[in-house]
Design an enzyme around this catalytic site. Structure first.
Site, PDB file in Angstrom:
ATOM      1  NE  ARG A  37      -5.781  13.184 -34.718  1.00 40.25           N
ATOM      2  CZ  ARG A  37      -5.652  14.459 -34.364  1.00 40.25           C
ATOM      3  NH1 ARG A  37      -6.671  15.300 -34.481  1.00 40.25           N
ATOM      4  NH2 ARG A  37      -4.489  14.922 -33.943  1.00 40.25           N
ATOM      5  CG  ASP A  38      -4.078  16.559 -37.438  1.00 36.93           C
ATOM      6  OD1 ASP A  38      -5.202  17.071 -37.487  1.00 36.93           O
ATOM      7  OD2 ASP A  38      -3.056  17.217 -37.184  1.00 36.93           O
ATOM      8  CG  HIS A  89       0.799  17.486 -34.115  1.00 39.48           C
ATOM      9  ND1 HIS A  89       0.459  16.315 -34.746  1.00 39.48           N
ATOM     10  CD2 HIS A  89      -0.045  18.436 -34.577  1.00 39.48           C
ATOM     11  CE1 HIS A  89      -0.567  16.545 -35.558  1.00 39.48           C
ATOM     12  NE2 HIS A  89      -0.885  17.831 -35.472  1.00 39.48           N
ATOM     13  CG  HIS A  97      -0.617  21.643 -38.506  1.00 31.85           C
ATOM     14  ND1 HIS A  97      -1.717  21.188 -39.195  1.00 31.85           N
ATOM     15  CD2 HIS A  97      -0.624  20.990 -37.325  1.00 31.85           C
ATOM     16  CE1 HIS A  97      -2.370  20.288 -38.464  1.00 31.85           C
ATOM     17  NE2 HIS A  97      -1.730  20.162 -37.314  1.00 31.85           N
ATOM     18  CB  CYS A 135      -7.567  21.612 -36.315  1.00 31.36           C
ATOM     19  SG  CYS A 135      -8.784  21.577 -34.980  1.00 31.36           S
ATOM     20  CG  ASN A 168      -0.961  17.120 -40.037  1.00 30.65           C
ATOM     21  OD1 ASN A 168      -0.837  17.242 -38.827  1.00 30.65           O
ATOM     22  ND2 ASN A 168      -2.121  16.791 -40.599  1.00 30.65           N
TER      23      ASN A 168
END
Length: 307
Positions: free
Chosen positions: A16-17, A208, A210, A241, A250
């Site tokens: 996903r990310d 979460h 980065h 993002c 990430n």
């Protein structure tokens, strides 16, 4: 070989990310191959897709197909990003049971990312919780831009705590604190995670992060020391993002695992994960950002983690 007892488990968010900022699509079959490879390696949890509109985030367009091909046992370890009750409804109909209901602490980013104010997102959360409960699932409150916003700058910690304690979010089993831009430093992360742990008890805290400014692993370890029991990472540090200028990859899953050393993670696991990561990033035309993978390919053969 040194053994450690990690206080947090890894959730790999590559599908996903990791993918959402790339310009290339992965087929349903390729995504399933990577998901199943990670499960086979022992990764406890995975984020497998997003219900964001395919025209806005093309790499997520086949998320429902991916969900539909996974078994119930596989889906029990998988999470899906959602932003509306309708997202939950559609993902649940496909078979998903674990949802990350995400909106931003800052209105500006929420408008850019989701197209509504965070108050509107928060007001809709009880409906998302009800749908989740109706299928026997779990839902997380995911607070993006918990530290900084690309449009507004610093986000007050009190704003994050206010959202976390809002009665409309009380159906969430977990709270995800997101360093969306990777601009936080360890002391900030430790302070905010500690406050969330202390002021919103009885819910798991997830971090979460980065690695935009090179502090992804340091911030992750700070979050764990402050009480986070799940942390996110992606293969090779892939991701970012598309609606947050300045966001980059990430924190690398391999780097987090090398730092925390869960029992299932061994040199042979790293070797397989490094190969998987290298193949994927080459396929996508993305750089390898994992220092652990780079180190594992060195010539320092006396070190057992060099593969």
């Amino acid at each position: 070989m040194y053994r450690f007892t990690p206080a947090a488990e890894l959730r790999d968010v590559t599908m996903r990310d990791g993918l959402q900022l790339t310009g290339k699509m992965l087929s349903t079959e390729r995504k399933l191959e990577i998901i199943r490879a990670l499960i086979e390696l022992g990764v406890p949890s995975l984020e497998i897709g997003s219900m964001a509109r395919g025209d806005k985030v093309p790499p997520m367009a086949n998320t429902l197909e991916v969900i539909g091909e996974l078994t119930a046992e596989e889906l029990a370890r998988c999470w899906v990003w959602v932003a509306t009750p309708r997202h939950v409804e559609k993902a649940a109909a496909a078979g998903a049971r674990n949802f990350q209901y995400c909106f931003s602490a800052s209105d500006s980013h929420n408008q850019a990312n989701i197209g509504r104010t965070n108050e509107v997102s928060l007001a809709a959360m009880p409906d998302a919780v009800d749908i989740t409960r109706s299928v026997g699932g779990e839902i997380e409150l995911c607070i993006a831009t918990s530290f900084t916003c690309p449009f507004e700058g610093q986000v007050p910690p009190d704003r994050v705590i206010e959202i976390a304690n809002d009665e409309r979010a009380m159906g969430a089993t977990d709270i995800i604190i997101c360093d969306t831009l990777g601009q936080a430093v360890p002391v900030q992360v430790q302070s905010l995670i500690s406050r969330v742990r202390a002021e919103t008890p009885d819910r798991r805290v997830v971090f979460h992060g980065h690695d935009t400014w090179g502090l992804g692993v340091a911030n992750t370890l700070a979050a764990i020391s402050a009480g986070a029991t799940m942390v996110d990472g992606s293969l090779g540090g892939l991701g970012g993002c598309p609606f947050a200028p300045g966001a980059s990859g990430n924190t690398s899953s391999e780097d987090i695992l090398f730092a925390t050393r869960p029992d299932w993670f061994e040199p042979k696991t790293l070797a397989a994960m490094a190969t998987l990561s290298e193949e994927l990033l080459t396929e996508l035309g993305e750089p390898m950002r994992s220092k652990t993978v780079q180190g594992a390919r060195s010539e320092a053969r006396a070190f057992e983690w060099v593969v």
